[in-house]
Design an enzyme around this catalytic site. Structure first.
Site, PDB file in Angstrom:
ATOM      1  N   LYS A 130      24.598  43.117  48.408  1.00 38.67           N
ATOM      2  CA  LYS A 130      24.969  44.530  48.560  1.00 38.67           C
ATOM      3  C   LYS A 130      24.428  45.261  47.334  1.00 38.67           C
ATOM      4  O   LYS A 130      25.071  45.314  46.291  1.00 38.67           O
ATOM      5  CB  LYS A 130      26.494  44.649  48.650  1.00 38.67           C
ATOM      6  CG  LYS A 130      27.017  45.844  49.433  1.00 38.67           C
ATOM      7  CD  LYS A 130      26.602  47.191  48.881  1.00 38.67           C
ATOM      8  CE  LYS A 130      27.387  47.612  47.662  1.00 38.67           C
ATOM      9  NZ  LYS A 130      26.821  48.830  47.016  1.00 38.67           N
TER      10      LYS A 130
ATOM     11  N   GLU B 222      29.952  40.275  35.796  1.00 41.72           N
ATOM     12  CA  GLU B 222      29.176  40.760  34.652  1.00 41.72           C
ATOM     13  C   GLU B 222      29.504  42.231  34.527  1.00 41.72           C
ATOM     14  O   GLU B 222      29.024  43.045  35.311  1.00 41.72           O
ATOM     15  CB  GLU B 222      27.679  40.580  34.888  1.00 41.72           C
ATOM     16  CG  GLU B 222      27.244  39.150  35.090  1.00 41.72           C
ATOM     17  CD  GLU B 222      27.327  38.317  33.829  1.00 41.72           C
ATOM     18  OE1 GLU B 222      27.606  38.872  32.742  1.00 41.72           O
ATOM     19  OE2 GLU B 222      27.129  37.100  33.938  1.00 41.72           O
ATOM     20  N   LEU B 223      30.329  42.583  33.556  1.00 36.57           N
ATOM     21  CA  LEU B 223      30.869  43.944  33.509  1.00 36.57           C
ATOM     22  C   LEU B 223      30.293  44.724  32.328  1.00 36.57           C
ATOM     23  O   LEU B 223      29.240  44.393  31.813  1.00 36.57           O
ATOM     24  CB  LEU B 223      32.397  43.863  33.485  1.00 36.57           C
ATOM     25  CG  LEU B 223      32.988  43.000  34.616  1.00 36.57           C
ATOM     26  CD1 LEU B 223      34.488  42.892  34.523  1.00 36.57           C
ATOM     27  CD2 LEU B 223      32.577  43.519  35.988  1.00 36.57           C
TER      28      LEU B 223
ATOM     29  N   CYS C 188      23.576  47.025  30.141  1.00 36.12           N
ATOM     30  CA  CYS C 188      24.915  46.680  29.637  1.00 36.12           C
ATOM     31  C   CYS C 188      24.813  45.943  28.304  1.00 36.12           C
ATOM     32  O   CYS C 188      25.783  45.859  27.569  1.00 36.12           O
ATOM     33  CB  CYS C 188      25.705  45.888  30.659  1.00 36.12           C
ATOM     34  SG  CYS C 188      24.759  44.553  31.368  1.00 36.12           S
TER      35      CYS C 188
ATOM     36  N   GLU D 220      30.619  52.959  26.848  1.00 37.49           N
ATOM     37  CA  GLU D 220      29.206  52.629  27.055  1.00 37.49           C
ATOM     38  C   GLU D 220      28.451  53.931  27.319  1.00 37.49           C
ATOM     39  O   GLU D 220      28.713  54.596  28.320  1.00 37.49           O
ATOM     40  CB  GLU D 220      29.118  51.737  28.294  1.00 37.49           C
ATOM     41  CG  GLU D 220      28.297  50.525  28.135  1.00 37.49           C
ATOM     42  CD  GLU D 220      28.236  49.677  29.399  1.00 37.49           C
ATOM     43  OE1 GLU D 220      28.984  49.911  30.358  1.00 37.49           O
ATOM     44  OE2 GLU D 220      27.414  48.770  29.390  1.00 37.49           O
TER      45      GLU D 220
HETATM   46  P1  ADP Z   1      27.642  51.625  37.798  1.00 36.78           P
HETATM   47  O1  ADP Z   1      28.585  52.318  36.895  1.00 36.78           O
HETATM   48  O2  ADP Z   1      26.598  50.803  37.150  1.00 36.78           O
HETATM   49  O3  ADP Z   1      27.119  52.473  38.924  1.00 36.78           O
HETATM   50  P2  ADP Z   1      29.523  50.456  39.592  1.00 36.78           P
HETATM   51  O4  ADP Z   1      30.501  49.441  39.157  1.00 36.78           O
HETATM   52  O5  ADP Z   1      30.034  51.781  40.007  1.00 36.78           O
HETATM   53  O6  ADP Z   1      28.490  50.503  38.429  1.00 36.78           O
HETATM   54  O7  ADP Z   1      28.646  49.904  40.788  1.00 36.78           O
HETATM   55  C1  ADP Z   1      28.056  48.637  40.793  1.00 36.78           C
HETATM   56  C2  ADP Z   1      27.969  48.152  42.225  1.00 36.78           C
HETATM   57  O8  ADP Z   1      29.282  48.068  42.769  1.00 36.78           O
HETATM   58  C3  ADP Z   1      27.187  49.053  43.170  1.00 36.78           C
HETATM   59  O9  ADP Z   1      26.497  48.242  44.109  1.00 36.78           O
HETATM   60  C4  ADP Z   1      28.280  49.846  43.847  1.00 36.78           C
HETATM   61  O10 ADP Z   1      27.905  50.325  45.128  1.00 36.78           O
HETATM   62  C5  ADP Z   1      29.356  48.791  43.982  1.00 36.78           C
HETATM   63  N1  ADP Z   1      30.715  49.306  44.118  1.00 36.78           N
HETATM   64  C6  ADP Z   1      31.261  50.409  43.561  1.00 36.78           C
HETATM   65  N2  ADP Z   1      32.562  50.528  43.908  1.00 36.78           N
HETATM   66  C7  ADP Z   1      32.848  49.464  44.706  1.00 36.78           C
HETATM   67  C8  ADP Z   1      34.022  49.005  45.389  1.00 36.78           C
HETATM   68  N3  ADP Z   1      35.180  49.655  45.318  1.00 36.78           N
HETATM   69  N4  ADP Z   1      33.932  47.867  46.109  1.00 36.78           N
HETATM   70  C9  ADP Z   1      32.779  47.188  46.169  1.00 36.78           C
HETATM   71  N5  ADP Z   1      31.647  47.564  45.556  1.00 36.78           N
HETATM   72  C10 ADP Z   1      31.670  48.689  44.825  1.00 36.78           C
END
Ligand code: ADP
Length: 495
Positions: free
Chosen positions: A192, A268-269, A302, A399
């Site tokens: 995804k 990986e956060l 990150c 960040e």
């Molecule tokens: P960034 O801040 O780098 O955009 P996110 O954590 O918002 O990071 O998004 C990283 C990934 O997680 C993307 O593929 C996004 O579509 C997905 N994502 C965001 N929110 C959700 C959620 N509630 N459940 C599953 N996937 C999510």
């Protein structure tokens, strides 16, 4: 190695035209439009224009991906490791044969400069090669129980259907860093990607199919309803693994969802990397390191250096030189060959950077370079250096994910270590010193999963990438990364 000719690289100067890559959902053996008639627009961050549209997957499409991955699972797990390895090698070869247009594609949808995009393609492809080599070395264990009577036999078996959720900042590398070890271990996957940068993932999936990855072993779904679609997949008992790269905020939500089915989760956060420069550091090496650690991907990483702590004796020289080097970078559209600092991903990214710089200025920081968003199309922010940062400034705890370097002086090393560790994050850290013994001692005391000692780059397919504290769980890359996709099977044997 022959180049794929089913894809036309975007014509020079034509940066808005849709080009010939898949834009639908990959479910099982075929690309499908899905149930939804809705399409998602993919934007070029360098211009703000629409590149193309992609299929918008629904919950039903997500569950169809799960079914396809589940059905393909037993055959893939039973495929000989050597065969799996050969297919992964082909994925690597085909990615490298198509490296240049993949780099252009990354630049178009992500906005990063072409040199950054080229670097990413090489790094991303390397995961296929590395895990091709690991696929045939998934060794078990055999030991004699302490009582002497039994044998303890351990095998590493594929964990099963794996949902892989990736971010937009490294659209190729984050996908391959998850898919390659999962496939090597014998798992089938559902990818995804982030809706901001779906095209690279779709192109790589097509490359994987052409390299011989069987139908159903890799499935790709893009969706505007990430929480609904991913939530449904995570609550389907056929899914056994989540690997996520993204924000800590979303990671926490997903971990809670994983709890319902006791799913294995690799996370990986976010990061908040400190960059320490000691008085005895080689100034030129520290500057080179800083340019990579801060400016690779224009700061959208990150692992990016988020806080510079520089010892008083070298502070003036380091700051002046960093201002000079960052000020000389050419900012521009990702696809322009001369660009060194590309566009940010979207307006939200610009708003966040502006807010953090404004907050620091309000608290007394001096802007030594940049700090002003340019007018015009696209999402650009200039390389920026700020000094005299008040310790309460949000930029030190958040960040920034952009080309902004906040620099703070320190006097003694204990103070620097304390400052470096004063964060809930613990992904990467950087230390520059001419004294290797001191550098190693500091590295051991820094609360981070990865420390770069006299280096500006930690990423390597052969190394365990990951964080401590709220930066994540598990490791990607190296043999550690493969075991995120296996489970130990213990067979108690008497013979
Ligand atoms: P960034 O801040 O780098 O955009 P996110 O954590 O918002 O990071 O998004 C990283 C990934 O997680 C993307 O593929 C996004 O579509 C997905 N994502 C965001 N929110 C959700 C959620 N509630 N459940 C599953 N996937 C999510």
């Amino acid at each position: 190695m022959e180049a794929l000719n089913s894809y036309a690289a975007p014509a020079a100067g034509d940066h808005e035209a849709p080009f010939d890559i898949p834009t639908d959902l990959l479910i099982g053996k075929a690309w499908q439009e899905g149930d939804s008639r809705k399409r998602i627009e993919v934007v070029n961050p360098s211009t703000g224009g629409v590149l193309t549209t992609i299929a918008d997957g629904t919950i039903e499409d997500g569950l169809a991906c799960v079914a396809a991955a589940y059905d393909a699972g037993p055959a893939w797990a039973a495929t000989a490791p050597r065969k799996r390895a050969e297919i992964l090698v082909k994925c690597w070869e085909r990615m490298m044969a198509n490296a240049e247009w993949l780099a252009q594609l990354i630049s178009l949808e992500n906005g990063k400069s072409l040199p950054d995009a080229r670097g990413e393609v090489g790094y991303a492809a390397e995961f296929f090669r590395w895990y091709a080599e690991e696929a045939v070395r998934i060794n078990g264990e055999l030991s004699i129980s302490p009582a002497g009577a039994n044998r303890i036999m351990v095998q590493y078996q594929p964990i099963g259907v794996s949902l892989l959720i990736t971010p937009w900042n490294f659209p190729a590398a984050m996908a391959t860093r998850k898919m390659a070890p999962a496939l090597a271990a014998g798992c089938t996957v559902i990818l995804k990607p982030a809706t901001e940068t779906p095209l690279t993932a779709l192109a790589i999936a097509q490359i994987m199919l052409e390299a011989g990855v069987p139908a159903g072993a890799v499935n790709v779904i893009n969706t505007s309803n990430a929480s609904g679609v991913c939530g449904a997949m995570l609550h389907d008992s056929r899914v056994r693994k989540l690997s996520f790269t993204g924000s800590t905020e979303v990671g926490r939500i997903l971990l809670r969802q994983c709890a319902d089915q006791v799913l294995s989760a690799s996370m990986e956060l976010g990061g908040n990397a400190p960059f320490l420069v000691l008085d005895d550091a080689d100034l030129d090496a520290a500057i080179e390191g800083a340019m990579i650690a801060k400016m690779r991907n224009a700061g959208e990483a990150c692992t990016a250096a988020n806080r510079f702590y520089v010892q008083r004796g070298i502070y003036g020289a380091f700051t002046a030189k960093l201002v000079e080097r960052m000020g000389a970078l050419k900012v521009g559209p990702g696809y322009d060959a001369a660009t060194e600092c590309g566009a940010m991903i979207n307006q939200d990214a610009i708003d966040k950077i502006e807010m953090l710089v404004a907050d620091a200025e309000l608290r007394g920081a001096r802007v030594l370079l940049g700090g002003k968003t340019p007018h015009g199309n696209g999402y650009f922010y200039p390389p920026t250096v700020i000094a005299d940062i008040h310790p309460d400034s949000a930029i030190l705890s958040t960040e920034v994910f952009g080309p902004v370097a906040p620099i703070t002086p320190f006097d003694d090393v204990e103070e620097a270590i304390r400052l470096a560790n004063a964060t809930e994050f613990g992904l990467a850290a950087y230390v520059f010193t001419g004294d290797l013994k001191k550098g190693l001692a500091i590295s051991e005391r820094i609360e981070a999963g990865m420390v770069a000692l006299n280096r500006g780059l930690v990423s390597d397919a052969a190394a365990p990438f990951g964080g401590v504290k709220q930066s994540g769980l598990g490791r990607e890359g190296s043999h550690h990364g493969l075991h995120e996709y296996t489970e130990a099977k213990y067979i108690a044997v008497s013979w």
